[in-house]
Design a protein around this motif. Structure first.
Motif, PDB file in Angstrom:
ATOM      1  N   ASP A 108     -11.227  -2.439  10.755  1.00 57.22           N
ATOM      2  CA  ASP A 108      -9.893  -2.173  10.225  1.00 57.22           C
ATOM      3  C   ASP A 108     -10.036  -1.663   8.789  1.00 57.22           C
ATOM      4  OD1 ASP A 108      -7.307  -2.086   9.351  1.00 57.22           O
ATOM      5  OD2 ASP A 108      -6.891  -4.221   9.604  1.00 57.22           O
TER       6      ASP A 108
ATOM      7  N   PHE B  99       0.866  -1.171   0.000  1.00 53.83           N
ATOM      8  CA  PHE B  99       0.000   0.000   0.000  1.00 53.83           C
ATOM      9  C   PHE B  99       0.901   1.218   0.000  1.00 53.83           C
ATOM     10  CE2 PHE B  99      -3.776  -2.387   1.984  1.00 53.83           C
ATOM     11  CZ  PHE B  99      -4.423  -2.438   0.763  1.00 53.83           C
TER      12      PHE B  99
ATOM     13  N   THR C 268      -5.846  -6.110   2.918  1.00 60.18           N
ATOM     14  CA  THR C 268      -4.548  -5.884   2.304  1.00 60.18           C
ATOM     15  C   THR C 268      -4.334  -6.724   1.051  1.00 60.18           C
ATOM     16  OG1 THR C 268      -3.798  -5.584   4.556  1.00 60.18           O
ATOM     17  CG2 THR C 268      -2.106  -5.674   2.877  1.00 60.18           C
TER      18      THR C 268
ATOM     19  N   ASN D  53      -5.336   4.746   8.405  1.00 60.54           N
ATOM     20  CA  ASN D  53      -3.965   5.251   8.421  1.00 60.54           C
ATOM     21  C   ASN D  53      -3.795   6.452   7.489  1.00 60.54           C
ATOM     22  OD1 ASN D  53      -2.988   3.336  10.195  1.00 60.54           O
ATOM     23  ND2 ASN D  53      -2.089   2.029   8.628  1.00 60.54           N
TER      24      ASN D  53
ATOM     25  N   SER E 129      -2.058  -8.266  11.474  1.00 63.89           N
ATOM     26  CA  SER E 129      -2.014  -7.526  12.741  1.00 63.89           C
ATOM     27  C   SER E 129      -3.142  -7.942  13.679  1.00 63.89           C
ATOM     28  CB  SER E 129      -2.080  -6.012  12.486  1.00 63.89           C
ATOM     29  OG  SER E 129      -3.220  -5.681  11.735  1.00 63.89           O
TER      30      SER E 129
ATOM     31  N   SER F  61       0.481   3.061  14.793  1.00 70.57           N
ATOM     32  CA  SER F  61       0.190   2.226  13.624  1.00 70.57           C
ATOM     33  C   SER F  61      -1.176   1.589  13.793  1.00 70.57           C
ATOM     34  CB  SER F  61       1.244   1.132  13.490  1.00 70.57           C
ATOM     35  OG  SER F  61       1.172   0.289  14.621  1.00 70.57           O
TER      36      SER F  61
HETATM   37  C1  LIG Z   1      -1.476  -1.574   6.442  1.00 71.28           C
HETATM   38  C2  LIG Z   1      -2.549  -2.305   7.110  1.00 71.28           C
HETATM   39  C3  LIG Z   1      -2.446  -2.692   8.443  1.00 71.28           C
HETATM   40  C4  LIG Z   1      -1.199  -2.469   9.256  1.00 71.28           C
HETATM   41  O1  LIG Z   1      -0.945  -1.132   9.385  1.00 71.28           O
HETATM   42  P1  LIG Z   1       0.263  -0.618  10.331  1.00 71.28           P
HETATM   43  O2  LIG Z   1      -0.063   0.820  10.490  1.00 71.28           O
HETATM   44  O3  LIG Z   1       1.503  -0.875   9.554  1.00 71.28           O
HETATM   45  O4  LIG Z   1       0.205  -1.386  11.586  1.00 71.28           O
HETATM   46  C5  LIG Z   1      -3.519  -3.321   9.025  1.00 71.28           C
HETATM   47  N1  LIG Z   1      -4.635  -3.565   8.340  1.00 71.28           N
HETATM   48  C6  LIG Z   1      -4.790  -3.224   7.049  1.00 71.28           C
HETATM   49  C7  LIG Z   1      -6.056  -3.520   6.340  1.00 71.28           C
HETATM   50  C8  LIG Z   1      -3.738  -2.580   6.396  1.00 71.28           C
HETATM   51  O5  LIG Z   1      -3.892  -2.221   5.126  1.00 71.28           O
END
Ligand SMILES: *Cc1c(COP(=O)(O)O)cnc(C)c1O
Length: 480
Positions: free
Chosen positions: A264, A81, A239, A293, A183, A140
């Motif tokens: 998420d 990403f 992801t 994020n 995660s 994060s």
């Molecule tokens: C990138 C991502 C994460 C992890 O993000 P971090 O900020 O690197 O911990 C978790 N879930 C999804 C769907 C992601 O795209």
């Protein structure tokens, strides 16, 4: 050593380097040609006992480090990403570094704390969320998800888990689809709930949404077995291929079952500043917690993960701890954001959001995201139109996956078998990345290797999509 007196001239050098670096990105391979261990082998084994000249340090940075980096700010970075760092957020980060404040308590960082509160309101509105949510900046998405799972642990244990631990109690169960980010698994490990108590529900349809009937059945079976359901992790923009649950349906079930939900949307959340994409998370107003994020698609330099929660009280009851040395006496009604997160020390992350949102304005940010989505869809259609390529998953926002499936490669003109196709597509990803003009990554979809494409780099232009098309086709046909 570098004194503050000498700082200015070296900082100017660093700024000049930064500008030149960005100007040179298009000429660089996105991923370097580097063998594992080759950088390590060039670094002295011991720290120097006496000062070295700044010039030597910077020279080594330019010669040893930069050519051996993968360039995440490259306009043709289409892997994983995006991790955008808009110039204005780089500037803000420099000021944050200069202040070097610990933003754990209001008292240790009054303006940073209050700016964080204000930015959370700006972003909440920008995403079209209601005032029911309060926000906090985590380092994060992984940390935000851990905080959410800890809230589930608190509530399901009757608020006893922090004190008494979990030993001897019932199994606390968390549910999610089979498309969630790793995660989630790791948060289960760290929270002490364990991988075996993360129940992965199968997905269906083009969006790979969690099967809500199967979710309901799993919850019922767990209750019958004496387990305690604790919460549900909802995924929007997974992801691998962008998998997205039907948020409204999952939330409705969670409410009937009395379970907490955490969404998420680490990547996809940024796109929700564009109203036309919000159907992807319809029902979001019902979740108890969510993360997205700004350090991915929105332009705020890493790290900057925003968590919105419906009940800051539950979060603070879960993560707030106040030894005597952290008490702020005589100040009622203040917010201490370290009580909202796992780490105590916190960087001043709100500053880059403030700079970013002001210097760009939301409309500019929307325009970039809309372009990425449009260009990605366009590339998917161009590949689909070729007889030897297939689209494995349609674009979800700006992410799709494809496979190279030349008919003539199979035995006697038959289609490739699964393993041969996997090997061919892995070879194609490697060939593309060795070529260096673009950078892509692969994933597994229904057990088969597919190649991901996502558009999201801030400085990407439409021509970069055309370059991607040319490189993919050229590298593929060279494989035969
Ligand atoms: C990138 C991502 C994460 C992890 O993000 P971090 O900020 O690197 O911990 C978790 N879930 C999804 C769907 C992601 O795209």
């Amino acid at each position: 050593m570098l004194s503050w007196d000498a700082f200015e001239s070296w900082a100017k050098r660093a700024v000049e380097w930064t500008k030149g670096y960005h100007a040179s990105l298009r000429q660089r391979p996105v991923r370097p040609h580097v063998e594992p261990g080759s950088v390590l082998a060039q670094i002295p084994e011991h720290a120097p006992e006496s000062p070295e000249p700044m010039q030597a340090i910077l020279d080594d940075f330019e010669q040893l480090i930069v050519p051996n980096m993968t360039h995440w700010q490259h306009p043709r970075f289409f892997a994983y990403f995006p991790a955008n760092a808009a110039p204005v957020s780089v500037l803000a980060e420099q000021l944050t570094a200069a202040l070097a404040a610990q933003c754990m308590l209001w008292q240790t960082s009054p303006a940073a704390t209050e700016l964080e509160t204000a930015m959370m309101v700006w972003l909440r509105e920008a995403l079209g969320l209601s005032e029911d949510f309060s926000g906090v900046i985590q380092d994060s998405a992984s940390s935000a998800t851990l905080a959410a799972i800890l809230m589930m642990r608190s509530k399901a244990s009757g608020m006893t888990a922090n004190q008494a631990g979990l030993a001897g109690g019932p199994q606390l169960r968390v549910y999610c689809s089979d498309q969630v980010h790793s995660s989630i698994d790791k948060a289960m490990w760290v929270a002490g709930l364990g991988q075996d108590n993360l129940v992965k529900i199968p997905t269906y349809g083009p969006l790979r949404s969690m099967d809500v009937a199967a979710l309901e059945a799993a919850i019922a079976a767990d209750r019958a077995a004496g387990h305690v359901p604790a919460g549900i992790i909802i995924c929007v923009g997974g992801t691998s291929i962008g998998a997205s649950d039907q948020v409204a349906e999952v939330v409705a079930l969670a409410k009937r079952e009395g379970l907490l939900t955490h969404l998420d949307a680490a990547w996809a959340g940024s796109a929700m500043i564009c109203p036309e994409f919000r159907s992807l998370w319809r029902g979001v107003e019902g979740v108890d917690s969510m993360v997205f994020n700004p350090h991915k698609w929105l332009g705020a330099q890493f790290d900057c993960a925003v968590q919105f929660v419906r009940s800051p009280q539950l979060l603070v009851e879960t993560l707030g701890i106040q030894p005597e040395y952290l008490k702020t006496h005589g100040k009622e009604g203040i917010v201490n954001y370290s009580e909202w997160s796992v780490p105590l020390g916190r960087r001043f992350r709100a500053l880059k959001l403030w700079f970013l949102l002001r210097a760009h304005g939301l409309e500019d940010l929307r325009g970039r995201i809309r372009n990425h989505v449009a260009w990605s869809r366009d590339l998917a259609e161009k590949l689909r139109a070729l007889p030897d390529f297939e689209i494995s998953s349609d674009p979800i926002l700006s992410l799709f996956s494809f496979r190279y499936m030349p008919k003539e490669q199979g035995v006697e003109g038959q289609a490739l078998d699964g393993e041969a196709a996997d090997a061919l597509n892995l070879a194609l990803v490697n060939a593309i990345n060795d070529d260096g003009r673009i950078y892509l990554t692969q994933t597994k979809l229904d057990g088969r290797t597919v190649i991901r494409f996502q558009a999201g780099q801030f400085e990407m232009e439409e021509q970069d999509k055309d370059t991607a098309f040319a490189v993919i086709v050229e590298c593929a046909r060279k494989l035969i």
